[in-house]
Design a protein around this motif. Structure first.
Motif, PDB file in Angstrom:
ATOM      1  N   GLN A  20       0.917  -1.147   0.037  1.00  0.00           N
ATOM      2  CA  GLN A  20      -0.071  -0.103  -0.050  1.00  0.00           C
ATOM      3  C   GLN A  20       0.882   1.214   0.041  1.00  0.00           C
ATOM      4  N   GLU A  21       1.652   1.128   0.773  1.00  0.00           N
ATOM      5  CA  GLU A  21       2.740   2.211   0.989  1.00  0.00           C
ATOM      6  C   GLU A  21       3.358   2.823  -0.500  1.00  0.00           C
ATOM      7  N   PHE A  22       4.099   1.646  -1.104  1.00  0.00           N
ATOM      8  CA  PHE A  22       4.308   2.043  -2.668  1.00  0.00           C
ATOM      9  C   PHE A  22       3.308   2.712  -3.587  1.00  0.00           C
ATOM     10  N   ILE A  23       2.336   2.043  -3.405  1.00  0.00           N
ATOM     11  CA  ILE A  23       1.163   2.371  -4.483  1.00  0.00           C
ATOM     12  C   ILE A  23       0.823   3.844  -4.064  1.00  0.00           C
ATOM     13  N   ASP A  24       0.622   4.208  -2.803  1.00  0.00           N
ATOM     14  CA  ASP A  24       0.344   5.485  -2.417  1.00  0.00           C
ATOM     15  C   ASP A  24       1.265   6.598  -2.864  1.00  0.00           C
ATOM     16  N   GLU A  25       2.619   6.241  -2.702  1.00  0.00           N
ATOM     17  CA  GLU A  25       3.856   6.972  -3.269  1.00  0.00           C
ATOM     18  C   GLU A  25       3.676   7.459  -4.581  1.00  0.00           C
ATOM     19  N   THR A  26       3.679   6.329  -5.426  1.00  0.00           N
ATOM     20  CA  THR A  26       3.302   6.453  -6.801  1.00  0.00           C
ATOM     21  C   THR A  26       2.076   7.644  -7.313  1.00  0.00           C
ATOM     22  N   LYS A  27       1.244   7.649  -6.413  1.00  0.00           N
ATOM     23  CA  LYS A  27       0.049   8.426  -6.452  1.00  0.00           C
ATOM     24  C   LYS A  27      -0.121   9.743  -5.934  1.00  0.00           C
ATOM     25  N   ASN A  28       1.092  10.159  -5.237  1.00  0.00           N
ATOM     26  CA  ASN A  28       1.279  11.313  -4.510  1.00  0.00           C
ATOM     27  C   ASN A  28       1.139  12.410  -5.524  1.00  0.00           C
ATOM     28  N   VAL A  29       0.456  13.580  -5.025  1.00  0.00           N
ATOM     29  CA  VAL A  29       0.045  14.615  -5.793  1.00  0.00           C
ATOM     30  C   VAL A  29       1.480  15.729  -6.099  1.00  0.00           C
ATOM     31  N   ASN A  30       2.268  15.248  -5.147  1.00  0.00           N
ATOM     32  CA  ASN A  30       3.476  16.200  -5.256  1.00  0.00           C
ATOM     33  C   ASN A  30       4.537  15.546  -5.889  1.00  0.00           C
ATOM     34  N   SER A  31       4.709  14.026  -5.740  1.00  0.00           N
ATOM     35  CA  SER A  31       5.919  13.342  -6.125  1.00  0.00           C
ATOM     36  C   SER A  31       5.752  11.914  -6.667  1.00  0.00           C
ATOM     37  N   GLY A  32       4.709  11.686  -7.069  1.00  0.00           N
ATOM     38  CA  GLY A  32       3.962  10.364  -7.524  1.00  0.00           C
ATOM     39  C   GLY A  32       4.306  10.224  -9.226  1.00  0.00           C
TER      40      GLY A  32
END
Ligand SMILES: *Cc1c(COP(=O)(O)O)cnc(C)c1O
Length: 401
Positions: free
Chosen positions: A222-234
């Motif tokens: 979940q952590e990695f998926i969230d990182e890729t979808k982050n509005v600032n850095s995904g």
């Protein structure tokens, strides 16, 4: 591997439509309203539990499809993309920054190879390409800045099988991420169960199976998926390889029959591989005892889904390969086309098509000869009849007596 059945995991997922439909409703919106401005702010910050904001970030149907694929690959989460390359490039660009190093199998999909070899070096991300079964060379090439070990569970087009358990041990020792493209072996190989960190698929192939859509997915924590979808850095949010909701609805419906199709593809491919090998052709198929990774494949696969739908036949020269493929197409035995996982058999000459990004010298060193034909075997009901017709074509062009 008896304790995990990917098809059961998918089957147990139940989605209903808005009006009690047996399929989930397609949410046909690019943007979403909020009752309060505060919730909108929280959602932007990544704290909007269960809220949708904008469909490049997330949309209900894409989440349904991603959940099903996460179940299939036994990960906590997943994210779908508009193509397999969209998934591969997202994952690599999220994990690697300027100065990082990647180790990759050298027998990989041509597009992935071109991305690693040509696209990333100007960003100071370098890749070392190696034989994925040469563990000494792999270990020796690990540098302090190595971040990733990348491979395909069953490689394109040579059908070499990666020893994922052993690769995972190596990755854990050096704190590398093991990334596996599992496009050739959905359901039959479960890379996460063998120690992989991230699993990628081109949904365009077996998973969708009807050659009408392009799509991809990466399955991870979940952590990695969230990182890729982050509005600032995904990487996914910012590069934007978003899948369309109508497409994901269509792919999800096809996913429901994947287990039946994989069994039939595998069963047909094994039959043809065995018969053509007996006839004296140079056939490569992981289900054949003569295949160098036959035992390895048996030790990691879920047997019910077989050894997969792909096989190769080496007819030595491009001319013979072309003549045979044109004849088989004229006889309606399949189509001269790239891609795989269709109901109909597809064939193409790898050296001049899907692996043409790889320079000739390297291609030959890998064992991709000019006359190597890759077959994606279809769902033919009477495969014995198909065999007889294919054999007649081979006789006509002088490949068989
Ligand atoms: C087709 C393919 C890809 C690329 O997927 P697209 O959906 O065409 O972008 C990646 N890896 C493998 C093994 C493939 O066969």
């Amino acid at each position: 591997m008896e304790d995990f059945n990917a098809a059961n995991e998918i089957q147990d997922l139940q989605y209903f439509g808005e009006f009690g439909g047996v399929n989930p409703s397609i949410s046909d919106s690019s943007t979403y309203t909020f009752l309060s401005a505060k919730t909108m702010f929280d959602t932007f910050e990544g704290n909007g539990e269960g809220c949708y904001l904008y469909s490049r970030h997330s949309s209900p149907m894409n989440v349904y499809l991603a959940q099903a694929l996460a179940k299939m690959e036994n990960t906590a989460a997943a994210n779908v993309t508009s193509s397999g390359m969209g998934a591969i490039t997202t994952v690599l660009l999220q994990l690697c920054k300027s100065g990082d190093h990647i180790i990759s199998s050298r027998t990989i999909y041509g597009g992935t190879y071109a991305f690693l070899k040509n696209f990333l070096p100007p960003f100071q991300i370098e890749t070392t390409f190696l034989d994925i079964d040469d563990f000494e060379a792999l270990e020796n090439s690990i540098r302090p800045n190595t971040k990733i070990l990348y491979c395909e569970s069953v490689s394109n087009p040579l059908l070499r099988v990666a020893d994922l358990r052993r690769l995972s041990t190596l990755c854990k020792k050096y704190k590398l991420k093991l990334i596996v493209d599992n496009t050739f072996s959905p359901l039959s190989i479960s890379p996460i169960r063998l120690g992989a960190d991230i699993v990628i698929h081109s949904l365009t192939k077996f998973i969708n199976g009807s050659s009408d859509s392009v799509g991809g997915v990466y399955c991870a924590s979940q952590e990695f998926i969230d990182e890729t979808k982050n509005v600032n850095s995904g990487a996914c949010m910012l590069l934007g390889p978003t899948m369309d909701s109508l497409r994901s609805a269509s792919i999800l419906k096809n996913l429901r029959t994947l287990h039946i199709r994989m069994k039939q593809h595998s069963c047909n491919a094994l039959y043809l591989a065995e018969r053509f090998e007996q006839d004296g052709l140079k056939v490569s198929y992981p289900g054949l005892i003569s295949h160098p990774n036959h035992e390895l494949m048996k030790s990691i696969m879920h047997e019910a889904y077989g050894f997969g739908g792909l096989m190769t036949v080496d007819v030595e020269t491009t001319e013979r390969a072309n003549e045979l493929m044109e004849l088989m197409q004229a006889e309606n035995l399949g189509y001269l086309a790239v891609s795989l996982g269709f109901y109909k058999t597809l064939f193409s000459c790898s050296g001049s098509s899907t692996s043409s990004e790889i320079p000739e010298e390297e291609r030959l060193a890998m064992g991709i000869s000019d006359g190597l034909i890759r077959f994606s075997i279809g769902l033919d009901d009477d495969i014995e009849r198909t065999y007889r017709k294919m054999r007649a074509c081979m006789q006509k062009v002088g490949i068989l007596k």
